[in-house]
Structures are given as structure tokens and as C-alpha cells.
Design a protein around this motif. Sequence first.
Motif, mmCIF file in Angstrom:
data_model
loop_
_atom_site.group_PDB
_atom_site.id
_atom_site.type_symbol
_atom_site.label_atom_id
_atom_site.label_comp_id
_atom_site.label_asym_id
_atom_site.label_seq_id
_atom_site.Cartn_x
_atom_site.Cartn_y
_atom_site.Cartn_z
ATOM 1 N N LEU A 140 2.922 74.392 27.270
ATOM 2 C CA LEU A 140 2.857 73.486 26.210
ATOM 3 C C LEU A 140 3.850 72.773 25.759
ATOM 4 C CD1 LEU A 140 0.245 75.078 23.310
ATOM 5 C CD2 LEU A 140 0.397 72.893 24.236
ATOM 6 N N LYS A 141 4.896 73.868 26.252
ATOM 7 C CA LYS A 141 6.295 73.266 25.539
ATOM 8 C C LYS A 141 6.357 72.005 27.044
ATOM 9 C CE LYS A 141 7.993 77.130 22.790
ATOM 10 N NZ LYS A 141 8.506 76.319 21.749
ATOM 11 N N VAL A 142 6.505 72.975 28.018
ATOM 12 C CA VAL A 142 7.111 72.132 29.191
ATOM 13 C C VAL A 142 6.114 70.510 28.329
ATOM 14 C CG1 VAL A 142 6.065 71.107 31.282
ATOM 15 C CG2 VAL A 142 7.315 73.387 30.940
ATOM 16 N N ARG A 143 5.107 70.244 28.329
ATOM 17 C CA ARG A 143 4.811 69.272 28.277
ATOM 18 C C ARG A 143 5.161 68.843 27.384
ATOM 19 N NH1 ARG A 143 -1.510 68.628 26.279
ATOM 20 N NH2 ARG A 143 -0.845 68.641 24.601
ATOM 21 N N GLU A 144 5.625 69.321 25.990
ATOM 22 C CA GLU A 144 6.383 68.326 24.840
ATOM 23 C C GLU A 144 7.833 67.619 24.936
ATOM 24 O OE1 GLU A 144 5.183 71.944 21.432
ATOM 25 O OE2 GLU A 144 7.515 71.176 21.391
ATOM 26 N N THR A 145 7.977 68.278 26.258
ATOM 27 C CA THR A 145 9.739 68.092 26.284
ATOM 28 C C THR A 145 9.582 66.529 27.598
ATOM 29 O OG1 THR A 145 10.408 70.510 26.162
ATOM 30 C CG2 THR A 145 11.546 68.314 27.706
ATOM 31 N N GLN B 195 -2.686 81.441 47.926
ATOM 32 C CA GLN B 195 -2.999 82.261 47.088
ATOM 33 C C GLN B 195 -4.751 80.714 46.103
ATOM 34 O OE1 GLN B 195 -1.108 85.521 44.618
ATOM 35 N NE2 GLN B 195 -3.109 86.095 45.265
ATOM 36 N N ILE B 196 -5.069 80.918 45.615
ATOM 37 C CA ILE B 196 -5.766 79.462 44.397
ATOM 38 C C ILE B 196 -5.547 80.148 43.505
ATOM 39 C CG2 ILE B 196 -7.902 78.137 43.745
ATOM 40 C CD1 ILE B 196 -6.713 77.386 47.288
ATOM 41 N N VAL B 197 -4.421 79.278 43.254
ATOM 42 C CA VAL B 197 -4.481 79.548 41.427
ATOM 43 C C VAL B 197 -4.532 78.411 39.890
ATOM 44 C CG1 VAL B 197 -3.070 81.677 42.302
ATOM 45 C CG2 VAL B 197 -2.244 79.457 41.631
ATOM 46 N N GLN B 198 -4.852 79.060 38.791
ATOM 47 C CA GLN B 198 -5.283 77.482 38.387
ATOM 48 C C GLN B 198 -3.577 77.020 37.416
ATOM 49 O OE1 GLN B 198 -7.347 77.760 34.528
ATOM 50 N NE2 GLN B 198 -8.797 78.165 35.938
ATOM 51 N N ALA B 199 -3.449 76.090 36.973
ATOM 52 C CA ALA B 199 -1.836 75.215 37.054
ATOM 53 C C ALA B 199 -2.370 74.432 36.126
ATOM 54 C CB ALA B 199 -1.648 75.109 38.803
ATOM 55 N N PHE B 200 -0.764 73.880 35.623
ATOM 56 C CA PHE B 200 -1.033 72.486 34.841
ATOM 57 C C PHE B 200 -0.500 71.477 35.376
ATOM 58 C CE2 PHE B 200 -3.059 73.719 31.093
ATOM 59 C CZ PHE B 200 -2.860 75.081 30.917
ATOM 60 N N GLN B 201 -0.820 70.013 35.879
ATOM 61 C CA GLN B 201 -0.261 69.051 36.291
ATOM 62 C C GLN B 201 0.520 68.360 35.260
ATOM 63 O OE1 GLN B 201 -2.232 68.038 39.717
ATOM 64 N NE2 GLN B 201 -0.989 66.048 39.586
ATOM 65 N N PHE B 202 1.780 67.811 35.163
ATOM 66 C CA PHE B 202 2.133 66.767 34.450
ATOM 67 C C PHE B 202 1.984 65.716 35.393
ATOM 68 C CE2 PHE B 202 0.786 69.912 30.601
ATOM 69 C CZ PHE B 202 1.253 70.453 30.853
ATOM 70 N N THR B 203 2.060 64.409 34.598
ATOM 71 C CA THR B 203 2.413 63.051 35.767
ATOM 72 C C THR B 203 3.238 62.340 34.933
ATOM 73 O OG1 THR B 203 0.879 63.986 37.090
ATOM 74 C CG2 THR B 203 1.636 61.764 37.601
ATOM 75 N N LEU B 204 4.109 61.588 34.844
ATOM 76 C CA LEU B 204 5.009 61.085 34.198
ATOM 77 C C LEU B 204 5.645 59.445 35.061
ATOM 78 C CD1 LEU B 204 8.121 63.050 32.621
ATOM 79 C CD2 LEU B 204 6.276 64.232 34.201
ATOM 80 N N GLU B 205 6.315 58.975 34.651
ATOM 81 C CA GLU B 205 7.220 57.771 35.093
ATOM 82 C C GLU B 205 8.313 58.424 34.416
ATOM 83 O OE1 GLU B 205 6.424 55.652 37.101
ATOM 84 O OE2 GLU B 205 5.076 56.138 37.642
ATOM 85 N N LEU B 206 9.473 58.342 34.863
ATOM 86 C CA LEU B 206 10.872 59.084 34.962
ATOM 87 C C LEU B 206 11.091 57.823 34.711
ATOM 88 C CD1 LEU B 206 12.444 60.813 32.648
ATOM 89 C CD2 LEU B 206 12.380 62.710 34.482
ATOM 90 N N LEU C 35 15.521 66.576 34.264
ATOM 91 C CA LEU C 35 14.593 66.741 33.710
ATOM 92 C C LEU C 35 14.947 68.370 33.531
ATOM 93 C CD1 LEU C 35 11.133 66.102 34.762
ATOM 94 C CD2 LEU C 35 11.349 68.407 35.140
ATOM 95 N N LEU C 36 15.136 68.881 34.657
ATOM 96 C CA LEU C 36 15.641 70.654 34.377
ATOM 97 C C LEU C 36 16.390 70.196 33.435
ATOM 98 C CD1 LEU C 36 15.945 71.427 38.285
ATOM 99 C CD2 LEU C 36 14.176 72.800 36.667
ATOM 100 N N ALA C 37 17.178 69.927 33.145
ATOM 101 C CA ALA C 37 18.775 69.922 32.273
ATOM 102 C C ALA C 37 17.982 69.151 30.936
ATOM 103 C CB ALA C 37 19.505 68.781 32.165
ATOM 104 N N ALA C 38 16.592 68.987 30.796
ATOM 105 C CA ALA C 38 15.991 68.124 29.823
ATOM 106 C C ALA C 38 15.096 69.734 28.829
ATOM 107 C CB ALA C 38 15.066 67.378 29.844
ATOM 108 N N LEU C 39 14.869 70.155 30.229
ATOM 109 C CA LEU C 39 13.736 71.709 29.812
ATOM 110 C C LEU C 39 15.291 72.326 29.015
ATOM 111 C CD1 LEU C 39 11.393 71.547 32.939
ATOM 112 C CD2 LEU C 39 11.184 71.820 30.703
ATOM 113 N N GLN C 40 16.346 73.024 29.571
ATOM 114 C CA GLN C 40 16.958 73.769 29.382
ATOM 115 C C GLN C 40 17.564 73.552 27.822
ATOM 116 O OE1 GLN C 40 18.187 76.103 30.635
ATOM 117 N NE2 GLN C 40 18.087 76.390 32.935
ATOM 118 N N ALA C 41 17.608 72.102 27.593
ATOM 119 C CA ALA C 41 18.382 71.529 25.615
ATOM 120 C C ALA C 41 16.906 72.170 25.497
ATOM 121 C CB ALA C 41 18.547 69.916 26.222
ATOM 122 N N ALA C 42 15.534 71.760 25.586
ATOM 123 C CA ALA C 42 14.541 72.532 24.859
ATOM 124 C C ALA C 42 14.665 73.977 24.765
ATOM 125 C CB ALA C 42 13.396 71.772 25.764
ATOM 126 N N GLY C 43 15.043 74.778 25.440
ATOM 127 C CA GLY C 43 14.666 75.479 25.175
ATOM 128 C C GLY C 43 14.184 76.651 26.399
#
Lengths: 69, 137
Positions: free
Chosen positions: B101-106, B126-137, A32-40
Motif C-alpha cells: 500500500l505504501k509503495v502504491r501511494e508513493t 516458486q509460484i508466489v502471490q505478488a502485487f504488480q504496479f504499472t506506471l508511466e515515469l 524511484l528508489l530514492a522516492a521510496l526512501q524519501a517516503a520512509g
Amino acid sequence: MKVRVFVLPGGKLQIFTDEGTYEEGAERTKYLLAALQAAGIQAEQTSDIEQHKDGVSHVHVHENLGHSH
Amino acid sequence: MPCNLAVTITKAAVADEALRKLLTPEVVKTTLKNALGASTTVYRSGTVVYADMGTVQLSVRQGKVSASYARTDLAAQAKADKLVDAVSAALSLTANNVLALKVRETLRALAGAVETRQVNVNDEGQIVQAFQFTLEL
């Protein structure tokens, strides 16, 4: 394998693998980290790939604000 | 809230300079308009974005904010300090949203379906706002 990725303020990320063995989780994380790097996305690892059972500090979800797919 | 028992946990970070590179001039212009008001004069010259705020002119170069004003005008200096802080905070937030957004695209390219949540998280007390992305890899 279920994977969760948190994007926190200040460009911080935390990557959790929630199933399988440590070795499988570590492999998925590196992929996953490699994929993020590859995506810039210049995400640099700031910790070892650690095991939750070792008590490493990490984020806890406090409140769900809404979701989409 | 009970902790989900993750198997592995890994931390990573995108450095400030790399985050600022996510801010294209058009994204900066939109952020400034949103932060300073739609009627604010915001324009770009090449890769630099400017905002005219009366006695203070703001400029954003490579994601960094600076202010120009008459040095003898103490009121303008105070105004400049507040504007620089406010705009810097707005740009930080924008950069993080662009990153998410870029992380989600990837992640979508890797896994197809990605569940996206906005959550409040406890990050080392500290309570902070975050994005949580859940996927099957």
C-alpha cells in the motif's frame, strides 16, 4: 517510460523499466528508489541495475488475479 | 507466459526489522483478531499487543510474537508453538500488504495513475502471490 514494480512476499521488490535505453531506465530506477526512501520505505537495492538481455533472474507473471486503478 | 522484454531489472528489499516497523499496534490488533477469531480477547498496553488464549498468552512487541504459559504444561507449550507460528505468518502477510500500500501511494504521488494487479509470479521456481504496479515515469 513504462515502469513495473513488483512487491513480493518477504519485503522483496523488483523494478522493471520497459522502454528507452539502459541509461534512461537506470536513471528512472534510481529516482524511484530514492522516492521510496524519501517516503520512509527502507527499500535497499540488492542487485545492480541489470539488463534483461544479459539473462539476469527475475520474476515472471504466471497468472493475473485481478486489477484496479 | 511469454516474458516481457524489460530493458532494466533491479532487485530491492525491505529488511525484516523495517517491515515489522510498518506494523502499528492497531494494525497488529486487527491482524490478531482476524487470525485468532473475532471473539478472542485482544488488547494493547502501550505499544505491546496481547491476546489471551486460555492457557497461553501471546504478546507482540515491535512485530515479534512471544508466548507465555505454564512451563510444566506440555499441552500449553504445543499450543503456544502453533499459535506463535500462525500469528507470525499472519503478521508477515500484513506487513507485506502494508508495504504494498505504501509503495502504491508513493508511486501515485510520482506518476498519478498506477495500475494495480494481484498476480501469481514464478520467483526462482516458486509460484508466489505478488502485487504488480504499472506506471508511466
